[in-house]
Scaffold this motif. Structure first.
Motif, PDB file in Angstrom:
ATOM      1  N   PRO A 299       0.570  -1.598   0.086  1.00 36.64           N
ATOM      2  CA  PRO A 299       0.131  -0.299  -0.223  1.00 36.64           C
ATOM      3  C   PRO A 299       0.935   1.313   0.026  1.00 36.64           C
ATOM      4  O   PRO A 299       0.346   1.965  -0.321  1.00 36.64           O
ATOM      5  CB  PRO A 299      -1.065  -0.011   1.430  1.00 36.64           C
ATOM      6  CG  PRO A 299      -0.175  -1.087   2.485  1.00 36.64           C
ATOM      7  CD  PRO A 299       1.203  -1.769   1.448  1.00 36.64           C
ATOM      8  N   ASN A 300       2.613   0.800   0.022  1.00 35.66           N
ATOM      9  CA  ASN A 300       2.767   2.111   0.357  1.00 35.66           C
ATOM     10  C   ASN A 300       4.413   2.428  -0.520  1.00 35.66           C
ATOM     11  O   ASN A 300       4.562   3.283   0.271  1.00 35.66           O
ATOM     12  CB  ASN A 300       3.114   1.844   1.671  1.00 35.66           C
ATOM     13  CG  ASN A 300       4.270   1.653   1.583  1.00 35.66           C
ATOM     14  OD1 ASN A 300       5.060   0.281   1.126  1.00 35.66           O
ATOM     15  ND2 ASN A 300       5.302   2.085   3.328  1.00 35.66           N
ATOM     16  N   ASN A 301       3.756   2.111  -1.424  1.00 37.68           N
ATOM     17  CA  ASN A 301       5.832   2.193  -1.752  1.00 37.68           C
ATOM     18  C   ASN A 301       5.512   2.747  -4.267  1.00 37.68           C
ATOM     19  O   ASN A 301       4.712   1.983  -4.529  1.00 37.68           O
ATOM     20  CB  ASN A 301       7.007   1.318  -1.987  1.00 37.68           C
ATOM     21  CG  ASN A 301       8.035   1.048  -2.528  1.00 37.68           C
ATOM     22  OD1 ASN A 301       8.326   0.392  -3.340  1.00 37.68           O
ATOM     23  ND2 ASN A 301       8.718   2.601  -2.704  1.00 37.68           N
ATOM     24  N   TRP A 302       6.431   3.914  -4.454  1.00 33.73           N
ATOM     25  CA  TRP A 302       6.320   3.031  -5.867  1.00 33.73           C
ATOM     26  C   TRP A 302       7.446   4.536  -5.737  1.00 33.73           C
ATOM     27  O   TRP A 302       8.697   4.113  -5.173  1.00 33.73           O
ATOM     28  CB  TRP A 302       5.733   4.257  -6.612  1.00 33.73           C
ATOM     29  CG  TRP A 302       5.356   5.302  -6.257  1.00 33.73           C
ATOM     30  CD1 TRP A 302       5.694   6.965  -7.394  1.00 33.73           C
ATOM     31  CD2 TRP A 302       4.984   6.599  -5.610  1.00 33.73           C
ATOM     32  NE1 TRP A 302       5.903   7.799  -6.392  1.00 33.73           N
ATOM     33  CE2 TRP A 302       5.552   8.205  -5.228  1.00 33.73           C
ATOM     34  CE3 TRP A 302       3.711   6.517  -4.614  1.00 33.73           C
ATOM     35  CZ2 TRP A 302       4.313   8.906  -4.465  1.00 33.73           C
ATOM     36  CZ3 TRP A 302       3.515   7.153  -3.468  1.00 33.73           C
ATOM     37  CH2 TRP A 302       3.701   9.107  -3.900  1.00 33.73           C
ATOM     38  N   ASN A 303       8.091   3.943  -7.092  1.00 38.89           N
ATOM     39  CA  ASN A 303       9.830   3.939  -7.842  1.00 38.89           C
ATOM     40  C   ASN A 303       9.341   3.806  -9.124  1.00 38.89           C
ATOM     41  O   ASN A 303       9.007   3.908  -9.995  1.00 38.89           O
ATOM     42  CB  ASN A 303      10.257   2.276  -7.560  1.00 38.89           C
ATOM     43  CG  ASN A 303      10.515   1.586  -6.019  1.00 38.89           C
ATOM     44  OD1 ASN A 303      10.591   2.398  -5.049  1.00 38.89           O
ATOM     45  ND2 ASN A 303       9.280   1.482  -5.976  1.00 38.89           N
ATOM     46  N   HIS A 304      11.190   5.230  -9.222  1.00 38.34           N
ATOM     47  CA  HIS A 304      11.462   5.505 -10.570  1.00 38.34           C
ATOM     48  C   HIS A 304      12.579   4.384 -10.447  1.00 38.34           C
ATOM     49  O   HIS A 304      14.121   5.671  -9.964  1.00 38.34           O
ATOM     50  CB  HIS A 304      11.565   6.389 -10.942  1.00 38.34           C
ATOM     51  CG  HIS A 304      10.460   7.296 -11.217  1.00 38.34           C
ATOM     52  ND1 HIS A 304       9.843   6.746 -12.708  1.00 38.34           N
ATOM     53  CD2 HIS A 304       9.013   7.985 -10.845  1.00 38.34           C
ATOM     54  CE1 HIS A 304       8.946   7.504 -12.616  1.00 38.34           C
ATOM     55  NE2 HIS A 304       8.200   8.078 -11.646  1.00 38.34           N
ATOM     56  N   HIS A 309      19.836   7.316 -12.260  1.00 39.35           N
ATOM     57  CA  HIS A 309      19.476   7.414 -10.802  1.00 39.35           C
ATOM     58  C   HIS A 309      18.352   6.629 -10.169  1.00 39.35           C
ATOM     59  O   HIS A 309      17.790   6.375 -11.046  1.00 39.35           O
ATOM     60  CB  HIS A 309      19.659   8.910 -10.361  1.00 39.35           C
ATOM     61  CG  HIS A 309      18.613   9.695 -10.242  1.00 39.35           C
ATOM     62  ND1 HIS A 309      18.324  10.153 -11.862  1.00 39.35           N
ATOM     63  CD2 HIS A 309      17.686  10.853 -10.096  1.00 39.35           C
ATOM     64  CE1 HIS A 309      17.268  11.513 -11.931  1.00 39.35           C
ATOM     65  NE2 HIS A 309      16.887  10.959 -11.179  1.00 39.35           N
ATOM     66  N   ILE A 310      18.311   6.545  -9.017  1.00 40.25           N
ATOM     67  CA  ILE A 310      17.178   5.495  -8.286  1.00 40.25           C
ATOM     68  C   ILE A 310      16.310   6.113  -8.088  1.00 40.25           C
ATOM     69  O   ILE A 310      16.737   7.272  -6.906  1.00 40.25           O
ATOM     70  CB  ILE A 310      16.857   4.272  -7.795  1.00 40.25           C
ATOM     71  CG1 ILE A 310      18.341   3.354  -9.274  1.00 40.25           C
ATOM     72  CG2 ILE A 310      16.145   3.577  -7.087  1.00 40.25           C
ATOM     73  CD1 ILE A 310      18.830   2.057  -8.254  1.00 40.25           C
ATOM     74  N   ILE A 311      14.423   6.979  -7.816  1.00 43.40           N
ATOM     75  CA  ILE A 311      14.496   7.196  -6.257  1.00 43.40           C
ATOM     76  C   ILE A 311      12.688   6.228  -6.134  1.00 43.40           C
ATOM     77  O   ILE A 311      11.874   5.508  -6.754  1.00 43.40           O
ATOM     78  CB  ILE A 311      13.277   8.300  -7.442  1.00 43.40           C
ATOM     79  CG1 ILE A 311      13.993   9.684  -8.512  1.00 43.40           C
ATOM     80  CG2 ILE A 311      12.913   9.781  -5.803  1.00 43.40           C
ATOM     81  CD1 ILE A 311      13.090  10.492  -9.153  1.00 43.40           C
ATOM     82  N   TRP A 329      16.422  10.009  -3.403  1.00 44.02           N
ATOM     83  CA  TRP A 329      17.017   9.827  -4.725  1.00 44.02           C
ATOM     84  C   TRP A 329      18.808   8.785  -4.584  1.00 44.02           C
ATOM     85  O   TRP A 329      19.094   9.497  -3.629  1.00 44.02           O
ATOM     86  CB  TRP A 329      17.487  11.247  -4.643  1.00 44.02           C
ATOM     87  CG  TRP A 329      16.170  12.006  -5.480  1.00 44.02           C
ATOM     88  CD1 TRP A 329      15.596  12.727  -6.725  1.00 44.02           C
ATOM     89  CD2 TRP A 329      15.468  12.682  -4.375  1.00 44.02           C
ATOM     90  NE1 TRP A 329      14.612  13.420  -6.272  1.00 44.02           N
ATOM     91  CE2 TRP A 329      14.240  13.771  -5.036  1.00 44.02           C
ATOM     92  CE3 TRP A 329      15.138  12.870  -3.216  1.00 44.02           C
ATOM     93  CZ2 TRP A 329      13.893  14.238  -4.754  1.00 44.02           C
ATOM     94  CZ3 TRP A 329      14.579  13.122  -2.873  1.00 44.02           C
ATOM     95  CH2 TRP A 329      13.453  14.712  -3.383  1.00 44.02           C
ATOM     96  N   LEU A 330      18.629   7.867  -5.275  1.00 39.91           N
ATOM     97  CA  LEU A 330      20.069   7.975  -4.750  1.00 39.91           C
ATOM     98  C   LEU A 330      20.708   7.135  -6.009  1.00 39.91           C
ATOM     99  O   LEU A 330      20.302   7.151  -7.213  1.00 39.91           O
ATOM    100  CB  LEU A 330      19.574   6.216  -4.583  1.00 39.91           C
ATOM    101  CG  LEU A 330      18.966   5.708  -3.153  1.00 39.91           C
ATOM    102  CD1 LEU A 330      17.330   5.790  -3.201  1.00 39.91           C
ATOM    103  CD2 LEU A 330      19.823   4.556  -2.673  1.00 39.91           C
TER     104      LEU A 330
END
Ligand code: FES
Ligand code: FE
Length: 413
Positions: A299-304, A309-311, A329-330
């Motif tokens: 229920p609590n996570n989205w990513n690019h 880089h990764i968010i 931001w990684l």
């Protein structure tokens, strides 16, 4: 009417295809059930494993009345424990993050190993058995470097998710990154409105000019709203096939979504001008033009996951009316700040976008509390992912209502 009857009654008022009945967004009893049925039961995204890189590195996570320690143990495994001392219950780690050799409770110095076992407790009688007083464990699942935790005794199966999304994520090697920037927003909005807002880009054209430099509103390869997108997707898809990078939408049902989608033509990163955010690419990638892998998990996570880089986005409710949104931001672990990347440039687009989304969610939340509010229809093309989310939400809540409760009818639909 008991709390459970009230929640059940509200759930029964839900009509598929429409936004939720107002009180489901702000009622305390609804929220209390959500904390049990959803946040106490489901897998939740906690952090990237690089945030606890060395043995003894920890961070804490507050979930309602529970505080969780995520710590890397001496074997190099990421583990999670209730941050509650087995003596008289004090919080043990009182900072949000840090590094320790042992977990020492500040109250009377009961000392725990990183594997949760109680090592030392002074002034206790001879028959005191420390083995009975280990820290209480929390389930952990490491999905290609993303740490998910679950408070349930018997966690739901996460293997299908892990198996399905890993091939998309692994080329970006999240574990071999470092956090270049972190933001925490406390939004005056119910957590479901924060998620709903994320699950559609219907609002993007009117609100996110900075984001739309890179992002295409289309959410599926065959999206018909942008006639040129299908061609772009086909061309990029062929390039990604040649690189061995999966891109087709996965079948995550109503629980998760994963797809690689291109950015606008000529754009390689989510920056104000669409040009790279970091000279050094993540993982062992050699190509910049990879769009982004978009992965969402209820229920609590989205990513690019981008080439450079990764968010990660993590949503944690603090009450029915307040939600914490943490964004990290990684970049590649060896990228050098000031040489490979500039933090402002790296984080600018999503910092602005997050602030815009905060206003949208907060205004939405004010509106659903009005006497004039009644659930309105979602757009089948622009908001289909909210339909999935609401179906998941009502089903999950329905499973925690007593047998025969009217809310169960909703779950069955
Ligand atoms: Fe932790 Fe006493 S409460 S040592
Ligand atoms: Fe938005």
């Amino acid at each position: 009417m008991s709390a459970i009857e009230k929640v059940s009654d509200l759930m029964a008022q839900y009509r598929a295809g429409y936004s939720l009945p107002g009180p489901l967004y702000y009622d305390q009893d609804v929220f209390d059930l959500e904390m049990k049925a959803i946040f106490g039961t489901q897998w939740l995204f906690a952090c990237n494993e690089c945030e606890v890189k060395e043995p003894g590195d920890y961070l804490t996570l507050e979930l309602g009345r529970n505080s969780i320690i995520i710590v890397r143990d001496d074997n190099g495994e990421v583990t999670a424990w209730h941050n509650t001392c087995r003596h008289r219950g004090s919080r043990i780690c009182q900072e949000h993050k840090g590094s320790v050799g042992r977990l020492v409770c500040p109250y009377h110095q009961w000392t725990y190993d990183l594997d949760g076992t109680l090592l030392a407790a002074t002034q206790m009688p001879d028959d005191f058995d420390p083995k009975r007083y280990s820290l209480k464990p929390v389930h952990v699942c490491n999905v290609a470097g993303l740490v998910y935790i679950c408070l349930a005794k018997e966690p739901p199966d996460l293997e299908h998710f892990k198996r399905t999304v890993s091939p998309y994520i692994i080329p970006h090697q999240p574990a071999r990154t470092k956090v270049a920037f972190e933001s925490v927003l406390i939004e005056k909005a119910n957590w479901k409105l924060v998620i709903e807002n994320n699950r559609e880009c219907y609002h993007c054209a009117g609100n996110h000019p900075e984001l739309l430099v890179s992002l295409v509103e289309a959410a599926l390869p065959n999206d018909t709203r942008t006639h040129w997108f299908g061609d772009l997707m086909k061309r990029k898809g062929n390039e990604w096939d040649a690189l061995g990078l999966p891109h087709q939408p996965v079948n995550g049902g109503i629980e998760f979504r994963c797809i690689r989608l291109p950015f606008n033509e000529g754009v390689t990163s989510m920056t104000m001008d669409g040009k790279p955010a970091c000279k050094k690419l993540v993982g062992d990638l050699t190509e910049r033009d990879l769009g982004s892998v978009r992965m969402f998990h209820v229920p609590n996570n989205w990513n690019h996951f981008l080439s450079d880089h990764i968010i990660h986005f993590r949503v944690i409710p603090r009450g029915p009316m307040e939600t914490e949104v943490r964004t990290t931001w990684l970049v590649h672990e060896d990228a050098v700040e000031g040489w490979d990347y500039d933090v402002n440039r790296l984080a600018e687009v999503w910092q602005i976008t997050n602030q815009q989304d905060q206003v949208l969610a907060e205004q939405n939340f004010l509106g659903v509390q009005s006497d004039a509010y009644e659930p309105g229809p979602y757009s089948p093309t622009g908001e289909f992912m909210i339909l999935d989310f609401n179906r998941w939400y009502t089903t999950t809540m329905g499973e925690h209502l007593p047998p025969g409760a009217p809310g169960l009818r909703v779950a069955a639909e």
